[in-house]
Design a protein around this motif. Structure first.
Motif, short mmCIF file in Angstrom:
data_model
loop_
_atom_site.label_atom_id
_atom_site.label_comp_id
_atom_site.label_asym_id
_atom_site.label_seq_id
_atom_site.Cartn_x
_atom_site.Cartn_y
_atom_site.Cartn_z
N SER A 1 1.58 3.76 -22.95
CA SER A 1 2.75 4.26 -22.23
C SER A 1 2.39 4.89 -20.90
CB SER A 1 3.48 5.31 -23.09
OG SER A 1 2.63 6.41 -23.32
N ALA A 2 1.09 4.97 -20.57
CA ALA A 2 0.67 5.66 -19.34
C ALA A 2 1.31 5.05 -18.12
CB ALA A 2 -0.85 5.62 -19.21
N ALA A 3 1.32 3.70 -18.05
CA ALA A 3 1.85 3.04 -16.86
C ALA A 3 3.34 3.28 -16.71
CB ALA A 3 1.57 1.54 -16.93
N SER A 4 4.08 3.27 -17.82
CA SER A 4 5.53 3.44 -17.73
C SER A 4 5.92 4.88 -17.49
CB SER A 4 6.19 2.94 -19.02
OG SER A 4 5.72 3.68 -20.14
N VAL A 5 5.09 5.82 -17.98
CA VAL A 5 5.42 7.23 -17.79
C VAL A 5 5.15 7.67 -16.36
CG1 VAL A 5 4.82 9.58 -18.49
CG2 VAL A 5 5.00 7.78 -20.20
N PHE A 6 4.05 7.19 -15.79
CA PHE A 6 3.70 7.64 -14.43
C PHE A 6 2.98 6.50 -13.72
CE2 PHE A 6 1.42 10.07 -11.22
CZ PHE A 6 2.42 10.93 -10.79
N SER A 7 3.73 5.63 -13.10
CA SER A 7 3.16 4.44 -12.45
C SER A 7 2.94 4.70 -10.97
CB SER A 7 4.11 3.24 -12.62
OG SER A 7 4.27 2.93 -13.97
N TRP A 8 1.76 4.40 -10.53
CA TRP A 8 1.43 4.45 -9.11
C TRP A 8 0.97 3.06 -8.69
CZ3 TRP A 8 1.67 8.18 -5.28
CH2 TRP A 8 2.12 9.44 -5.69
N HIS A 9 1.36 2.66 -7.49
CA HIS A 9 0.96 1.35 -6.98
C HIS A 9 0.50 1.50 -5.54
CE1 HIS A 9 3.42 0.15 -10.43
NE2 HIS A 9 2.78 -1.00 -10.40
N LYS A 10 -0.51 0.73 -5.21
CA LYS A 10 -1.03 0.69 -3.86
C LYS A 10 -0.51 -0.58 -3.20
CE LYS A 10 -5.47 0.71 -1.37
NZ LYS A 10 -6.95 0.73 -1.56
N VAL A 11 0.22 -0.40 -2.11
CA VAL A 11 0.84 -1.52 -1.39
C VAL A 11 -0.04 -1.83 -0.18
CG1 VAL A 11 2.88 -2.35 -0.20
CG2 VAL A 11 3.12 -0.78 -2.13
N VAL A 12 -0.68 -2.99 -0.20
CA VAL A 12 -1.58 -3.40 0.88
C VAL A 12 -0.87 -4.40 1.78
CG1 VAL A 12 -3.80 -4.43 1.46
CG2 VAL A 12 -3.57 -3.07 -0.63
N LEU A 13 -0.79 -4.11 3.07
CA LEU A 13 -0.17 -4.98 4.06
C LEU A 13 -1.28 -5.68 4.85
CD1 LEU A 13 2.54 -2.45 5.34
CD2 LEU A 13 2.72 -4.09 3.46
N LYS A 14 -1.43 -6.97 4.62
CA LYS A 14 -2.49 -7.73 5.28
C LYS A 14 -2.28 -7.74 6.80
CE LYS A 14 -4.78 -9.23 1.65
NZ LYS A 14 -6.20 -8.96 1.43
N ASN A 15 -3.35 -7.41 7.53
CA ASN A 15 -3.31 -7.38 9.00
C ASN A 15 -2.24 -6.41 9.51
OD1 ASN A 15 -5.36 -9.40 9.38
ND2 ASN A 15 -3.84 -10.92 8.75
N GLY A 16 -1.98 -5.35 8.74
CA GLY A 16 -0.95 -4.39 9.12
C GLY A 16 -1.24 -3.62 10.39
N THR A 17 -2.52 -3.52 10.76
CA THR A 17 -2.86 -2.76 11.96
C THR A 17 -2.41 -3.47 13.24
OG1 THR A 17 -5.07 -3.76 11.94
CG2 THR A 17 -4.83 -1.62 10.88
N LYS A 18 -2.02 -4.75 13.14
CA LYS A 18 -1.58 -5.51 14.32
C LYS A 18 -0.18 -5.07 14.77
CE LYS A 18 -2.00 -9.93 14.06
NZ LYS A 18 -1.92 -11.31 13.49
N TYR A 19 0.53 -4.37 13.88
CA TYR A 19 1.93 -4.06 14.16
C TYR A 19 2.16 -2.55 14.25
CZ TYR A 19 1.83 -8.75 12.17
OH TYR A 19 1.50 -10.05 11.89
N ASP A 20 3.19 -2.19 14.96
CA ASP A 20 3.56 -0.78 15.09
C ASP A 20 3.97 -0.23 13.72
OD1 ASP A 20 4.44 1.63 16.77
OD2 ASP A 20 6.29 1.12 15.67
N LYS A 21 3.40 0.91 13.36
CA LYS A 21 3.63 1.46 12.02
C LYS A 21 5.12 1.73 11.77
CE LYS A 21 2.72 5.80 11.31
NZ LYS A 21 2.01 7.09 11.06
N ILE A 22 5.79 2.37 12.71
CA ILE A 22 7.20 2.73 12.52
C ILE A 22 8.06 1.48 12.37
CG2 ILE A 22 9.17 3.94 13.48
CD1 ILE A 22 6.87 5.75 12.60
#
Length: 527
Positions: free
Chosen positions: A26-47
């Motif tokens: 039940s650990a994942a359902s009780v407290f789920s954290w996910h890391k969202v990786v944006l490929k080549n994200g540094t090419k674009y303005d963050k905002i």
């Protein structure tokens, strides 16, 4: 191997209440954290990038701890539903350069960010926006998800005790007039609230406290607030509510006698009688810094301790020979991080850790010369007598025992942290006074509260104490001890001590310098 893939984590540690393992499905359902990786994200303005994701995502989310890594960028999500919604947007968003944005989702543990000055400044900004000056109220509900942290490389969860302690310190230093605070939905547990005991003495006007939807298992953190005149308290959604069962309301009212509202419900007034004795804010006896079983011993013990620590904190501990019995025994124990107690941990006679009988005997110092010689090897110190507590539980004509605790710091070393000590003395009469027949010393790092209270007053200057007169037997024993430490024979050890006034520390320093320069003759080591 595949069956455990769901528990693989990234940086950080698991939040309170979650035990990661094969049986914790039940650990994942009780407290789920996910890391969202944006490929080549540094090419674009963050905002612009985050606005595009928020606009296209079917679930509203707050990007936590936005960070650059090589060409990619990533952030963390606490909401599993939002993570799934973002996963569906993989290669569905066309960027200004014509490429499809690649979005990878990885299950992870919460980010573990150091508490830097930059993060502290950000915490203060977010707190200031959440403070309602007219009502003297501070809303810290779901603090780490505040939009002020969104899109920044910050993470400030209040369930981590260092973050909570910093937040409470900011309150104490800037808004001690606080009357209401909401700490709901922050996954707080007992350790997260360890600083509450200090907080209550500084925020005396606090009457409204919301701690709903946390992970508080019992009343321990609330006991730390005992004495506050709370009138409104919320604890719904905490294990303590179900753990106490039918005794919940009565137990909470016992801690906060003036409580009028509990979990949003008005409490019925308790029935009392005119001849009832006035109640106190605590069922525990008042803490006192000094306890004497026999008041007649008060002056003698205090005089002894004043002289003892004056000598112990001087540059020469050799005069302490007069304080110990010829057959005295001494034992040192230490507990804590090795890097903060480097001089004490290796010499610790903690019987739970020292298994070998021979080692236990070696760490037990026997005889006054052996004891003082060992004390002289420990770092020079400075004790704060304003932090001392004294217990004298037993006195008689032939024996007396007393315990002293307090804070001290080292002199002349790189160790700047405040340490806590506990010295237990067993003394017997000798001539017109008494001397130590047995002593145990326990050393550890001081708590945050003790550190804040220690050395508030300027330290007195310390001076070297005069060397005592030593008889021939004492000189012989001191030479033997110096020979064992230096490796030189008795003749040269005695000569080195004599040339330095039989000051063990001074002789040791001179020996070390001579050894470094290579000027000690070979015959000094011939035995």
């Amino acid at each position: 191997r595949g069956r455990y893939r769901g528990y693989r984590g990234g940086p950080g540690r698991t939040p309170p209440g979650i035990v990661v393992g094969r049986h914790n499905s039940s650990a994942a359902s009780v407290f789920s954290w996910h890391k969202v990786v944006l490929k080549n994200g540094t090419k674009y303005d963050k905002i612009a990038l985050l606005k595009e994701l928020l606009a296209k995502c079917s679930v509203k989310f707050i990007p936590i701890c936005y960070t650059k890594q090589a060409m990619n960028t990533y952030f963390y999500l606490e909401d599993q539903t939002a993570a799934r919604a973002l996963k569906e947007l993989d290669r569905q968003i066309e960027m200004p350069d014509g490429f499809q944005l690649q979005i990878n989702i990885e299950r992870t543990t919460p980010p573990n960010m150091p508490l830097t000055d930059e993060l502290v400044d950000k915490i203060k900004v977010v707190m200031s926006k959440r403070y309602i000056a007219d009502h003297k109220a501070l809303n810290l509900k779901s603090f780490h998800t505040d939009e002020g942290f969104a899109g920044e490389s910050f993470y400030a969860p209040l369930w981590r005790s260092n973050v909570m302690n910093k937040v409470l310190t900011v309150i104490i230093d800037n808004i001690p007039e606080l009357k209401a605070i909401d700490l709901s939905n922050n996954k707080l547990n007992s350790s997260s609230l360890e600083f509450f005991s200090t907080f209550k003495s500084k925020a005396k006007d606090l009457t409204i406290l919301y701690l709903a939807d946390n992970k508080i298992p019992d009343t321990k953190p609330l006991e730390r607030l005992k004495g506050l005149e709370l009138v409104d308290l919320k604890l719904t959604g905490n294990p303590v509510v179900t753990n106490l069962g039918s005794s919940y309301t009565a137990t909470i009212r016992k801690i906060f006698p003036k409580l009028q509202f509990l979990d949003g419900k008005e409490l019925a007034k308790e029935i009392g009688f005119d001849d009832d004795e006035p109640t106190t804010s605590s069922d525990m006896p008042v803490t006192i810094p000094k306890m004497m079983k026999n008041e007649a011993a008060n002056g003698v013990v205090l005089t002894f301790l004043e002289q003892f620590f004056k000598l112990y904190d001087s540059d020469n501990r050799q005069p302490l020979l007069d304080a110990y019995h010829e057959s005295a025994m001494f034992s040192l124990s230490a507990q804590g991080r090795h890097d903060l107690l480097t001089a004490y941990i290796p010499e610790s006679r903690n019987l739970k850790r020292v298994d070998y009988e021979k080692k236990r005997h070696e760490l037990l110092r026997k005889g006054r010369l052996s004891v003082v010689a060992f004390l002289s090897t420990l770092p020079k110190t400075e004790h704060d007598m304003n932090t001392f507590t004294l217990d004298v539980p037993f006195t008689s004509e032939s024996l007396m025992t007393f315990t002293v605790t307090g804070c001290f710091r080292e002199r002349g070393t790189k160790q700047s942290n405040i340490k806590h000590f506990n010295r237990c003395f067993l003394v017997v009469p000798q001539n017109s006074g008494f001397c130590i027949i047995n002593e145990t010393l326990f050393v550890s790092s001081a708590t945050d509260l003790s550190t804040r209270k220690a050395f508030l007053n300027p330290p007195p200057s310390t001076a070297a104490a005069p060397a005592p007169d030593l008889d021939q037997a004492a000189k012989q024993t001191l030479a033997v001890a110096f020979s064992e430490k230096s490796g030189m024979n008795l003749q040269f050890s005695a000569k080195c001590l004599e040339e330095n006034g039989w000051d063990f520390d001074k002789a040791g320093a001179v020996f070390s310098e001579a050894k470094t320069k290579g000027i000690i003759p070979p015959e000094a080591y011939a035995k």
